[in-house]
Motif scaffolding. Structure first.
Motif, PDB file in Angstrom:
ATOM      1  N   GLN A 159       0.830  -1.204   0.000  1.00 22.04           N
ATOM      2  CA  GLN A 159       0.000   0.000   0.000  1.00 22.04           C
ATOM      3  C   GLN A 159       0.866   1.255   0.000  1.00 22.04           C
ATOM      4  OE1 GLN A 159      -2.668  -0.343   3.311  1.00 22.04           O
ATOM      5  NE2 GLN A 159      -3.885  -1.978   2.359  1.00 22.04           N
ATOM      6  N   ILE A 200       1.654   6.735  -6.867  1.00 18.48           N
ATOM      7  CA  ILE A 200       0.616   7.708  -7.227  1.00 18.48           C
ATOM      8  C   ILE A 200       1.138   9.123  -7.008  1.00 18.48           C
ATOM      9  CG2 ILE A 200      -1.647   8.626  -6.527  1.00 18.48           C
ATOM     10  CD1 ILE A 200      -2.460   5.669  -5.952  1.00 18.48           C
ATOM     11  N   ARG A 218       2.334   1.640  -3.496  1.00 17.38           N
ATOM     12  CA  ARG A 218       1.298   2.109  -4.414  1.00 17.38           C
ATOM     13  C   ARG A 218       1.044   3.606  -4.218  1.00 17.38           C
ATOM     14  NH1 ARG A 218      -2.852  -1.088  -2.947  1.00 17.38           N
ATOM     15  NH2 ARG A 218      -1.923  -2.803  -4.078  1.00 17.38           N
ATOM     16  N   HIS A 219       0.960   4.030  -2.973  1.00 13.13           N
ATOM     17  CA  HIS A 219       0.729   5.440  -2.666  1.00 13.13           C
ATOM     18  C   HIS A 219       1.903   6.302  -3.152  1.00 13.13           C
ATOM     19  CE1 HIS A 219      -1.065   8.834  -0.653  1.00 13.13           C
ATOM     20  NE2 HIS A 219       0.052   9.050   0.044  1.00 13.13           N
TER      21      HIS A 219
END
Length: 136
Positions: free
Chosen positions: A85, A92, A88-89
């Protein structure tokens, strides 16, 4: 090896003809009976294994050990999910052009600590496997 009654047979050709008596308190006797049940071997075999054959080895409650290993595996899965997570963050934020060096600087020691703990856990698992193999 077990005979037709379910009792352990002597490992050598020598028959077991000598008795050994052990005095215990009621509490100790209860603990011994629980250990016998948990390990699935007779009291005599517990004493033989622990005292005569493998005095440096530990008797292991396999059910309890499996519960502990299962909980460790669950926690490892959760931490891996958290790292995914975070990655992924960060991706982004990178695509949006707002990923700052300060954020990367803050995450680097956390990931380093995770890797250190994971390596320590792997080392502990290898030791545990060696210990379990030594019992059989």
């Amino acid at each position: 090896m077990r005979n037709r009654i379910g009792k352990s047979k002597p490992l050598s050709n020598e028959q077991r003809t000598r008795r050994f008596e052990l005095r215990l308190s009621e509490a100790e006797r209860g603990q011994f009976l629980e250990l016998e049940k948990a390990l699935g071997i007779s009291r005599a075999d517990i004493v033989r294994v622990r005292v005569l054959h493998h005095s440096k080895r530990m008797l292991l409650n396999a059910t309890e050990m499996m519960k502990l290993l299962d909980s460790i595996g669950t926690e490892l899965g959760r931490s891996g999910n958290n790292i995914n997570q975070l990655a992924r963050h960060a991706n982004i934020l990178q695509r949006q052009g707002v990923l700052t060096p300060a954020l990367i600087h803050d995450l680097t020691p956390l990931l380093g600590e995770y890797i250190r703990v994971q390596r320590e856990l792997e080392k502990t698992f290898r030791q545990l496997i060696r210990l379990i193999r030594g019992q059989t």
